[in-house]
Write a protein that holds these residues in place. Structure first.
Motif, short mmCIF file in Angstrom:
data_model
loop_
_atom_site.label_atom_id
_atom_site.label_comp_id
_atom_site.label_asym_id
_atom_site.label_seq_id
_atom_site.Cartn_x
_atom_site.Cartn_y
_atom_site.Cartn_z
N ARG A 1422 -95.03 -20.47 47.56
CA ARG A 1422 -93.70 -21.05 47.58
C ARG A 1422 -92.69 -19.94 47.37
O ARG A 1422 -92.92 -19.03 46.57
CB ARG A 1422 -93.53 -22.09 46.46
N ASP A 1423 -91.53 -20.06 48.04
CA ASP A 1423 -90.48 -19.07 47.86
C ASP A 1423 -89.97 -19.15 46.42
O ASP A 1423 -89.60 -20.23 45.95
CB ASP A 1423 -89.34 -19.38 48.84
N PRO A 1424 -89.93 -18.02 45.69
CA PRO A 1424 -89.55 -18.10 44.26
C PRO A 1424 -88.13 -18.65 44.09
O PRO A 1424 -87.82 -19.26 43.07
CB PRO A 1424 -89.65 -16.64 43.80
N ARG A 1425 -87.28 -18.44 45.10
CA ARG A 1425 -85.89 -18.90 44.94
C ARG A 1425 -85.82 -20.42 44.92
O ARG A 1425 -84.89 -21.01 44.39
CB ARG A 1425 -85.04 -18.34 46.08
N LYS A 1426 -86.85 -21.07 45.50
CA LYS A 1426 -86.87 -22.54 45.47
C LYS A 1426 -87.23 -23.05 44.08
O LYS A 1426 -86.96 -24.19 43.75
CB LYS A 1426 -87.96 -23.05 46.43
N LEU A 1427 -87.94 -22.20 43.34
CA LEU A 1427 -88.49 -22.67 42.06
C LEU A 1427 -87.67 -22.17 40.89
O LEU A 1427 -88.17 -22.09 39.77
CB LEU A 1427 -89.93 -22.16 41.92
N HIS A 1428 -86.38 -21.76 41.13
CA HIS A 1428 -85.69 -21.08 40.03
C HIS A 1428 -85.58 -21.95 38.79
O HIS A 1428 -85.63 -21.47 37.67
CB HIS A 1428 -84.33 -20.56 40.49
N TRP A 1429 -85.51 -23.28 38.98
CA TRP A 1429 -85.47 -24.16 37.80
C TRP A 1429 -86.69 -23.91 36.90
O TRP A 1429 -86.58 -23.81 35.70
CB TRP A 1429 -85.50 -25.62 38.24
N LEU A 1430 -87.87 -23.84 37.57
CA LEU A 1430 -89.13 -23.69 36.84
C LEU A 1430 -89.16 -22.35 36.10
O LEU A 1430 -89.48 -22.29 34.91
CB LEU A 1430 -90.31 -23.78 37.83
N PHE A 1431 -88.81 -21.26 36.81
CA PHE A 1431 -88.92 -19.95 36.17
C PHE A 1431 -87.95 -19.82 35.02
O PHE A 1431 -88.28 -19.28 33.97
CB PHE A 1431 -88.69 -18.84 37.19
N GLU A 1432 -86.73 -20.34 35.20
CA GLU A 1432 -85.77 -20.24 34.10
C GLU A 1432 -86.29 -21.03 32.90
O GLU A 1432 -86.18 -20.58 31.76
CB GLU A 1432 -84.39 -20.79 34.54
N LEU A 1433 -86.91 -22.17 33.17
CA LEU A 1433 -87.47 -22.98 32.08
C LEU A 1433 -88.58 -22.19 31.36
O LEU A 1433 -88.61 -22.14 30.12
CB LEU A 1433 -88.05 -24.28 32.66
N LEU A 1435 -89.06 -19.02 31.21
CA LEU A 1435 -88.66 -17.78 30.55
C LEU A 1435 -87.71 -18.03 29.37
O LEU A 1435 -87.21 -17.09 28.77
CB LEU A 1435 -87.97 -16.85 31.55
N GLU A 1436 -87.42 -19.32 29.07
CA GLU A 1436 -86.43 -19.59 28.01
C GLU A 1436 -86.75 -18.79 26.76
O GLU A 1436 -85.97 -17.98 26.32
CB GLU A 1436 -86.40 -21.09 27.68
N LEU A 1469 -87.46 -11.04 37.37
CA LEU A 1469 -88.08 -11.84 36.30
C LEU A 1469 -89.05 -10.98 35.49
O LEU A 1469 -89.14 -11.10 34.28
CB LEU A 1469 -88.82 -13.03 36.90
N LEU A 1470 -89.78 -10.11 36.16
CA LEU A 1470 -90.74 -9.28 35.44
C LEU A 1470 -90.01 -8.36 34.48
O LEU A 1470 -90.44 -8.16 33.34
CB LEU A 1470 -91.58 -8.46 36.44
N HIS A 1471 -88.87 -7.77 34.94
CA HIS A 1471 -88.10 -6.91 34.03
C HIS A 1471 -87.60 -7.71 32.84
O HIS A 1471 -87.67 -7.25 31.70
CB HIS A 1471 -86.90 -6.31 34.78
N ARG A 1472 -87.12 -8.93 33.10
CA ARG A 1472 -86.61 -9.74 31.99
C ARG A 1472 -87.71 -10.03 30.99
O ARG A 1472 -87.51 -9.94 29.77
CB ARG A 1472 -86.07 -11.06 32.54
N LEU A 1473 -88.89 -10.34 31.53
CA LEU A 1473 -90.00 -10.69 30.66
C LEU A 1473 -90.42 -9.47 29.83
O LEU A 1473 -90.67 -9.57 28.62
CB LEU A 1473 -91.18 -11.18 31.51
N LEU A 1474 -90.48 -8.32 30.48
CA LEU A 1474 -90.91 -7.12 29.77
C LEU A 1474 -89.93 -6.81 28.64
O LEU A 1474 -90.32 -6.49 27.52
CB LEU A 1474 -91.00 -5.95 30.76
N LYS A 1475 -88.64 -6.92 28.97
CA LYS A 1475 -87.61 -6.61 27.99
C LYS A 1475 -87.75 -7.56 26.79
O LYS A 1475 -87.59 -7.17 25.63
CB LYS A 1475 -86.25 -6.81 28.65
N TYR A 1476 -88.09 -8.79 27.12
CA TYR A 1476 -88.24 -9.80 26.07
C TYR A 1476 -89.49 -9.51 25.23
O TYR A 1476 -89.51 -9.70 24.02
CB TYR A 1476 -88.36 -11.18 26.74
N LEU A 1477 -90.57 -9.05 25.91
CA LEU A 1477 -91.83 -8.87 25.19
C LEU A 1477 -91.86 -7.58 24.36
O LEU A 1477 -92.56 -7.52 23.36
CB LEU A 1477 -93.01 -8.85 26.17
#
Length: 1830
Positions: A1422-1433, A1435-1436, A1469-1477
């Motif tokens: 699936r195109d990740p841009r379609k799922l932005h609701w899911l990823f934002e949820l 990565l909260e 998203l990977l950069h955001r996650l890494l920064k968070y972790l």
């Protein structure tokens, strides 16, 4: 070959390649006419059938005939025809909608037409590649198979791949470029498509283009794929395919590619792929076991690179064998051993094949090996020398000596003088030993392998033959009744040698002739021993026979039959003996004959075991020289029998005299000889038969029947009468003929001079005389009994039937086949379906009575009489079944006997063939055998398979017997029944209704036995026809409903386990064997054009006229009718099944079977009828779980059928990206694929942005190159309408709609779905997910309202089964919303997000896996841009500590599942996650640490260094490592030991830096461990910076009580040391190791050594390629050998010994001198110490030096555990001088000596030779001196 022109004159065309053996048959002059007629028929009818579009039965019938033709005559057709056949079959195979079973049949024939590729060149034939690719894509990557919409047989994959391999040489020149264009876009290394792309390239890329086209061939891809292969370090799944491709490329283009730069890397990878255990503590990465290379391909690659001006490959090969030789020693064993053995077996075979291709093979159109790169004699010698050592060790391996024997066979062909002597050196002692039988069997099987090279001697090894006699004489004791395997191998050994050598005594020639060479003189004098040998062998055999007599081996009560072992010994004994006698000279034969005769006559044997063996020996003797032998034996036996039966009372005796039985047995065996030689004795023989055929004693009359049987066979069959190794035998005077010249000589195919026995008129008269006198009266008796005129006892009937059976099988060849009318109504065809008659050397005489006819008439009458009056006479029924089987099938030989003969022929051929020269250089006896097999093959295909009314009657009789009351009768009859079913064309259609009669529920008169019999008849036997499941609508329409409704039959009872089992087996077999049956049988025009050409082709011309236009018109109508008829049948079957399943009172089992059948009938080209859909949807709520499960998958399939097609359009990726096309190939993040990435700033959050956004669903598009046409879905207004009302739906859709909008139905369904099935075993179920995905895809949000309350209820319930149910529905919902409009999607997420939040906060240990799967499934493709609701949820805030560490770990797991699916498209998203972790890396809890480690792996997975790949936008390892190292400073700079003293608790307050660093280190270790198995490339430079720290932490001992930190550090070191290094990384690693060697911690210094062991072995050739690196390792090890810490010194010695053993370091004089110098270090005298003082423990520097020297010597000695090199004795002497040094030196010396003794003890006799006498004295002293026990 008698010249092509000559053949063209006889045949009218030049044949492509015929089977040469046909010319040697006695009736060879008839063959050309016959084959031409047959070929004309095939061409005419096959072409016509295609022309008339009749795939079934026409095309299928005649393609079968074509494959039979190839089996009988080879490729005996002209080149033009060959090309036409290939083109026609290619077109047939690629018909788009062809039924799979037909496609497979055509494919197999196409493979056999293309098998010999030298026959058709690229000029003659070109085939397109795309149609094959489309078939593979449709079948192997089927989109509908997993939903049960198409059923493929399991064999289809290998058949299709073989077709591609066969067609590959003929792909057009442009194919390579087209393929790369097609598959390059799939090459995204993180995606499954990579595996697909590489396996397609491996399968399709043509590598045999001529040199001038290389620029269009491999040059287009070589550098790119080679670069890819070399840069991947972690063995992904597809790496093996690359190796296969390179191996093929190398083999097809020897000399055109310079492999030298790659050789060290190739050999390192091959060595790693063997998975050998190295070093002390090793952890194997599981991936390496599953994805390792196929040894067969690696071997082909290595062989193809050998030769040529540079010798790099041979040096590396020698290095490879040197490094692994010690693994071959028999004391080593493990799962890696099979690979090593395979390597040994395949390599010589491959080299021989290459030599054959270079030196002996006929040149053809295929690219020859470049002259400069051919293997020179020196190359071959080097190769043989390098491999000999491991082969000799492998002879005694635990897995048996088979591989070594095959390797030796091939090596001996190349260099007998290097190979055979060492084998003999091992064989002679083995023949003397009594205590080690394994050694004997191993060496003998190896000598059998080299026998031919040994005996023929030749210019390389002239003294070879002189070993033969000593070997034979010494092997005799092996004929030993107490050791079965030894006995068998000895027989094989003796038989092998005597086949190769004429046993003729030539010693008398020495006086007359002086011209012989030395060797010939020696041989001549040795041949005097032949006679001795034969006589001694016979004595041995007699002893063997006497000890296996029944009285000796059994108690009274046991069976009297031969055991399996005894029958094997019997076979070995008789074949060896007959070989010896065949090869004897007249003189020796006479002596032997005399001896056998005396033995047979002077004893009386029991007839079961020993009697059979003696009779076999006599038969062998009589066969060799019939005239003399019969003179001895026959009168004797006849006289004895006549005397003993002179009194008539004997005839009535129940038990006969032993002597009488024995003589009868002997007589019956010796009559198995050339029929013509028996004629003089015919009167005596007839007289004996008259006396003995009607004995009352069963044993007596059986023997007499055997005699009759053998007399008939001897006089009516065609067979060769001698198998001598030289035509004409050895009876010539020695003055004209010198036998030694013929030792080991192959037969000459063109002058075989086979002597055939062809029945003469007298013999045929004699046979008919026997039949008239002995068969006729029996038939008359049976006829009268069958009419009820006379009474007979059961014994008499059995006697009559036995005689009839023996007469029938004796004269099967003579009696013409049964005649009758063909049963015509079964199939209609517009092509003739006539069977072909082959001539097999007998002209049938129709004037004489055809006993086959009369037997069949009388037998049917008798059978019915017995079944009506005495059905319990089972023994007679058994005989009748046998006779029926033979009447139908038997034409002089049995199929199963023929098959086993063919098998054993192939085995013998393999064990004695000369692969080097090829060209059928076999022994004469083998060639004769092969011609005989060809004759038998013809007799077996003779009476074709026309189904006549005679056969029909017999089949019905067999069916009646198959359903009779007695189990054993049924069983035997069913076997005969199945054989017959497989023989006659279309007879199944005739029989099925009769079988089904027994299952009809309305019949009241069926017994349970009949019912069971009928079910067995439907089930079929293993591998035969299964009536219940013929791939034909007309049959299935009858059988399947009958099986289901038989549940209502009176005879059916589910109480009987046997009946229940039968139904289970039937259902299981139908499910296993069912393949989707075609509905569309249309034939494309391209086929028809070739069909016309085939009918018009000449040589031989087809006799038929082209079909008339009216006929063609009729034909296409018929074809359309057939399609319509199939569809009608399909619907009828479904409706009948539904009627059956819904009957009242039907037992549950049958309902399940019926639903199972329905589920098989889903198709991807036709929607199920509405009634079936309604029934199956209702089954979703059935009471039985098994039915619900079937219904879930079938309804998911139905939804797929009802899916409406979506419109796609082509876009240009460059215009969307707003940039121009780049030059050259670049993968990864480029300007033109930026628009695909997830960009938080412009997410499609409004309707406008959503609609203007170009979504690309598949993740791999755009990473590599873009496809030719980039398709995306068109805008929403062009797609099928969403939100339809019920009226707008089709009827099938309405059915589903009604059920799922019905609240009650849904309520019940959800209840069922949230039940648990097997506690703790349930997982997220993809079938249920498919069901919901289909519902949401086809009906968009129509059911959401009904489902919403359920979802909210379920998600709040924390039970695992309810959570799983929600997860399945949500995943289906997210994936099903692919084509929804923005508004619908937005409202869907507003429903789903709260649900997911609830779920993730309630997550439990049971359900986190299901949620992970749910999210991963939702994000897949699936195109990740379609799922932005899911990823934002997600990565909260995944790690927020709410709900404890466990919930954190689970959230990370779920998040990782989603992001991993998105691969390279979400760098932001990977950069955001890494920064968070990153701040959270010092987490305390172990489960969270492990999870973070795993998540980090996925974050950095995208950072790979593959060739032509742009640097990634995703997070990079190097930047991360730099930040981490900064935080680890407190640990790297500290000196003291690092202890893990942190308790697992969240102590608030600021932890000191050091504690922080330790926690961070723990997480980092988890990351390194997780990435070892998953990423493609190891980040070596970054990991090296962590190495010193790991060395510091890792513990030395193996102890599980260590804390996690130390255990993990050790694990990481183990994994890193096994990593594959690139050459440029080697110096970096050595630098780190040098630094650590100066470390103050001895633990670190110790650990370096274990690291070096593994690292060097796993990168052996890369190190060896770099001289500095070798010196660096050597310096390090020698440095550490003088370490102050004892443990480090000892480990360094072990390491050195290992490096010496795998030949990484050489034992040279400088090393020896270095150690000897150290040894001479003077020790300070022991000072007299005060007793009170503390003992001075610190070792002085001198002691350390001296110990280092001793350790060095010890390492050298222990480095060669299995042999004694020249330098070893001196070193042992040096060592012994230190026996009395202070500790620890003394200990080292003792250990070394005891190890030396242990490893060299086995072969001490051999090793002793290396020492001088003085050294031996000292040594014996040392090894048994008192200090040894001290």
């Amino acid at each position: 070959m008698g010249g092509g022109e000559e053949r063209a004159g006889q045949l009218g065309f030049i044949p492509q390649k015929e089977i040469v053996y046909n010319r040697l048959l006695p009736y060879a002059d008839q063959m050309d006419r016959e084959s031409n007629e047959l070929l004309a028929q095939i061409k005419g009818n096959l072409g016509r059938a295609v022309h008339l579009r009749e795939l079934w039965p026409g095309v299928l019938f005649w393609t079968r005939k074509l494959s039979t033709y190839i089996r009988l005559y080879g490729r005996k057709f002209s080149k033009e025809d060959h090309v036409l056949f290939v083109k026609l079959l290619y077109e047939l195979v690629t018909i788009p909608k062809l039924e799979i079973s037909m496609m497979q049949g055509f494919a197999r024939l196409l493979i056999s037409l293309l098998k010999k590729k030298e026959l058709l060149s690229r000029e003659d034939l070109q085939l397109p590649w795309r149609p094959l690719y489309e078939i593979l894509e449709r079948i192997l990557y089927s989109k509908t198979e997993h939903l049960g919409l198409s059923w493929f047989p399991s064999s289809v994959e290998s058949v299709l791949k073989t077709v591609v391999k066969a067609c590959r040489p003929y792909f057009p020149d442009s194919a390579t470029a087209e393929m790369l264009e097609e598959w390059r876009p799939l090459m995204c290394p993180f995606d499954v498509t990579m595996q697909k792309a590489i396996s397609y390239l491996d399968l399709f890329l043509p590598t045999s283009l001529p040199p001038d086209l290389h620029c269009k061939g491999f040059r287009l891809w070589f550098d790119e794929l080679m670069g890819l292969w070399l840069s991947v370090q972690n063995l992904p799944q597809w790496e093996g395919h690359l190796v296969n491709l390179f191996a093929r490329l190398a083999n097809d283009n020897i000399g055109y590619i310079d492999w030298d730069p790659y050789v060290p890397k190739i050999f390192t990878r091959v060595l790693r792929s063997l998975n050998l255990p190295v070093g002390s503590s090793q952890v194997l990465v599981p991936r390496q076991l599953t994805n390792a290379y196929d040894i067969g391909h690696a071997v082909i690659w290595i062989t193809a690179m050998m030769g040529g001006p540079s010798k790099t490959v041979q040096t590396h090969l020698t290095g490879l064998f040197n490094s692994i030789t010690s693994f071959y020693h028999p004391s080593n064993n493990g799962r890696w051993l099979t690979k090593l053995m395979k390597l040994l077996q395949r390599l010589p075979c491959c080299v021989v094949r290459r030599l054959h291709r270079e030196r002996y093979k006929k040149p053809s159109w295929l690219t020859p090996v470049l002259a400069s790169h051919r293997l020179s004699d020196q190359d071959v010698t080097d190769f043989v020398e390098s491999i000999m050592q491991p082969v000799l060790l492998a002879m005694f391996s635990k897995t048996g000596s088979l591989e070594a024997a095959q390797a030796l066979q091939n090596l001996a062909l190349m260099r007998p003088e290097l190979v055979i002597p060492p084998v003999l050196e091992r064989t002679y002692p083995a023949l003397e030993t009594l205590t080690e039988p394994h050694q004997l069997t191993a060496t003998l099987s190896c000598v059998i392998g080299v026998a031919r090279s040994l005996v023929s001697g030749g210019r390389w090894f002239p003294e070879g033959p002189t070993h033969m006699l000593p070997l034979l004489m010494r092997a005799l004791p092996g004929v030993d009744p107490n050791d079965f395997s030894k006995c068998m191998i000895t027989f094989q050994f003796i038989a092998t040698f005597s086949t190769l050598v004429p046993l003729v005594d030539c010693s008398s020639l020495l006086q007359e002739n002086n011209t012989f060479s030395e060797v010939e003189r020696e041989l001549c004098s040795a041949t005097a021993e032949f006679e001795d040998f034969v006589l001694q062998f016979m004595d041995r055999c007699f002893a063997l026979i006497e000890s296996s007599a029944l009285e000796q081996t059994r108690e009274e009560t046991e069976t009297e039959k031969m055991t399996h072992l005894e029958s094997l010994v019997e076979l070995g004994l008789s074949s060896t003996f007959s070989t010896i006698l065949t090869q004897c000279s007249r003189e020796i034969f006479k002596v032997a004959l005399e001896k056998v005769f005396n033995f047979a006559v002077s004893n009386i044997f029991e007839t079961r075991v020993s009697g059979r063996m003696v009779a076999d020996l006599c038969r062998a003797a009589v066969k060799c020289c019939p005239v003399e032998s019969l003179k001895l034996f026959l009168p004797h036996c006849c006289n004895v029998i006549t005397q003993l039966t002179s009194n008539d009372d004997v005839l009535k005796d129940e038990e006969l005299d032993k002597e009488l039985l024995w003589n009868l047995q002997l007589l019956s065996e010796i009559t198995r000889v050339d029929g013509a030689k028996l004629l003089p004795y015919r009167d005596q023989l007839v007289k004996i038969l008259r006396r003995t055929l009607h004995f009352t004693c069963k044993q007596g009359y059986t023997l007499s029947c055997n005699l009759l049987h053998h007399l008939l066979r001897s006089s009516t069959l065609i067979y060769p009468t001698e198998y001598c190794s030289v035509p004409g035998g050895f009876d010539k005077p020695l003055s004209q003929y010198f036998p030694i010249k013929d030792w080991g000589k192959p037969g000459d195919l063109w002058n075989l001079n086979i002597k055939w026995h062809v029945p003469s008129a007298e013999e045929i008269d004699f046979a008919y005389y026997l039949l008239d006198h002995f068969l006729q009266p029996e038939l008359q008796k049976l006829e009268r009994y069958g009419s009820g005129e006379i009474e007979m006892s059961r014994d008499d009937i059995q006697q009559c039937l036995t005689i009839v059976h023996n007469c029938l099988t004796g004269s099967g060849n003579l009696l013409p086949p049964l005649r009758g009318e063909r049963v015509t109504h079964l199939v209609t065809s517009m092509v003739s379906l006539d069977e072909t008659k082959l001539f097999t050397g007998i002209h049938y005489d129709y004037r004489k009575e055809n006993y086959r006819e009369s037997i069949s008439k009388i037998l049917r009458k008798l059978l019915h009489y017995i079944l009506d009056h005495s059905e319990d006479d089972t023994k007679s029924l058994f005989l009748i079944i046998k006779i029926i089987g033979d009447l139908l099938q038997f034409q002089g030989s049995h199929k199963h006997e023929f098959d086993s003969r063919w098998k054993s022929f192939t085995l013998v051929k393999k064990s004695m063939e000369n692969r080097l020269q090829g060209k059928k250089q076999h022994i004469r006896a083998l060639l004769i055998d092969r011609v005989m097999l060809q004759h038998e093959l013809r007799t077996l295909t003779v009476e074709g398979c026309e189904y006549k009314n005679v056969h029909q009657d017999m089949l019905r009789d067999l069916l009646r017997l198959s359903t009779s009351s007695y189990g054993q009768v049924r069983n035997k009859a069913q076997q005969a029944f199945f054989t017959a079913l497989g023989t006659y064309n279309f007879c199944c259609r005739d029989i099925i209704p009769l079988v089904l009669e027994f299952l009809r529920p309305e019949r009241q008169d069926v017994t349970q036995q009949q019912f069971k019999g009928a079910l067995y008849c439907l089930l079929g036997n293993h591998g035969g026809v299964c009536l219940a499941n013929l791939h034909d609508w007309e049959c299935i329409v009858q059988t399947w409903p009958a099986i289901v409704s038989s549940g209502l039959s009176k005879a059916m009872s589910l109480e009987k386990p046997s009946i229940v089992r039968l139904f289970d087996d039937l259902a299981e077999k139908i499910h296993r064997q069912y393949e989707t049956i075609g509905l569309d049988f249309s034939v494309p025009e391209t086929c028809i054009e070739i069909g016309i050409l085939l009918q018009q082709s000449n040589h031989p011309p087809a006799k038929l006229q082209l079909p008339h236009p009216d006929e063609i018109c009729r034909a296409s109508k018929r074809q359309e009718e057939k399609n319509a008829e199939s569809l009608r049948n399909y619907e009828r079957l479904i409706n009948t099944l539904l009627d059956c399943v819904t009957q009242r009172n039907l037992p549950w089992k049958f309902e399940h079977i019926g639903i199972g059948f329905l589920s098989l009938l889903l198709r991807d080209d036709n929607v199920l009828p509405v009634r079936a859909i309604r029934y199956l949807v209702q089954c979703l709520n059935h009471d039985a779980l098994i039915v619900r499960k079937m219904a879930i998958s079938t309804v998911a399939g139905i939804l797929k059928q009802l899916k409406r097609p979506h419109v796609e359009e082509t876009v240009c990726p460059y215009t969307i990206g707003g940039c121009k096309k780049p030059d050259g190939i670049l993968c990864g993040d480029r300007p033109d694929n930026q628009w695909l990435l997830y960009d938080g700033a412009n997410l499609p959050k409004t309707k406008e942005t959503w609609e203007s956004c170009c979504f690309v669903e598949k993740t791999h598009w755009g990473y590599s190159t873009w496809p030719q046409r980039m398709l995306v879905y068109a805008s929403a207004d062009q797609q099928p309408k969403l939100g339809r009302t019920r009226e707008e739906m089709s009827e099938p859709e309405q059915v589903i709609y009604d059920h799922f909008t019905d609240e009650k139905f849904v309520d019940q369904l959800i209840k069922f779905l949230s039940l648990e099935d097997r506690k703790g075993k349930d997982k997220f179920n993809p079938r249920r997910f498919c069901l919901f995905k289909g519902l949401f895809r086809n009906y968009d949000d129509a059911f959401l309202l009904v489902l919403k309350p359920h979802l909210e209820r379920l998600v709040a319930d924390s039970h695992e089964s309810t959570q799983r149910c929600v997860a399945e529905i949500i995943a289906g919902l997210i994936r099903g919303s692919k084509h929804w409009t923005f508004e619908k999607v937005e409202s869907m997420w507003s429903l789903v997000c709260p649900l997911l939040r609830t779920a993730l906060s309630n997550i439990t240990v049971e359900s986190y896996g299901d949620w992970g799967t749910c999210i991963a499934t939702s994000c897949e493709s699936r195109d990740p841009r379609k799922l932005h609701w899911l990823f934002e949820l997600l990565l909260e805030s995944p790690v927020n500590g709410e709900g404890g560490s466990f919930v954190d770990a689970c959230r990370l797991y779920v998040l990782q599942g989603g992001l991993a699916q998105q691969e390279w498209r979400v760098p932001e998203l990977l950069h955001r996650l890494l920064k968070y972790l990153e701040p959270k890396l010092t987490q305390v809890y172990k489960n969270v640490r492990e999870r973070i480690g795993s998540v980090l792996t996925y974050i950095f997975m995208i950072d790979i260094s593959l060739p032509n790949t742009a640097p990634t936008k995703s997070p990079r390892v190097s930047e991360f490592t730099a930040r981490v190292l900064d935080e680890l400073k407190p640990l790297t700079e500290a000196d003291e030991e690092i202890q893990n003293h942190i308790m697992e608790e969240n102590g608030q307050g600021d932890m000191d830096e050091r504690t922080q660093a330790i926690k961070l280190m723990k997480t980092i270790l988890k990351w390194i461990m997780a990435s070892a198995g998953r990423s493609f490339c190891a980040a070596v430079p970054e990991q090296l910076q962590l190495l010193p720290l790991l060395f510091k932490i890792a513990p030395v001992e193996n102890d599980n009580n260590y804390d996690e930190l130390k255990r993990d550090a050790k694990m990481c070191l183990s994994l890193m040391s096994q990593g594959l290094l690139h050459p440029e990384q080697v110096p970096l690693v050595l630098d780190v190791l040098r630094q650590t060697a100066r470390s103050s911690s001895w633990h670190a210094r110790y650990t370096i050594l274990t690291y070096i062991q593994t690292m060097v072995f796993y990168n052996l050739f890369i190190f060896l390629h770099n001289e500095e690196a070798v010196q660096g390792v050597r310096w390090l090890v020698l440095q550490l050998m003088a370490d102050e810490q004892l443990e480090v010194r000892e480990m360094a010695a072990t390491t050195l010994s290992g490096l010496l053993q795998c030949n990484f370091l050489r034992m040279d004089s400088s090393m020896q001198v270095h150690f000897e110098q150290l040894c001479k270090t003077r020790l300070p005298k022991k000072r007299k110490r005060d007793l009170g003082m503390a003992v001075d423990t610190i070792p002085s520097a001198d002691l350390v030096k001296r110990h280092a020297g001793v350790l060095g010597l010890s390492a050298c000695i222990l480095s060669s555990p299995y042999d004694v090199p020249t330098w070893m004795p001196q070193l042992l002497m040096d060592l012994s001088a230190h026996l009395n040094d202070p500790q620890p030196i003394e200990m080292t010396v003792k250990k070394t000596l005891s190890n030396f003794r242990r490893t060299h003890h086995d072969n001490w006799q051999e090793h002793k030779q290396q020492f001088t006498d003085d050294q031996l004295l000292v040594l014996t002293d040392l090894l048994v001196s008192p200090c040894y026990y001290a």
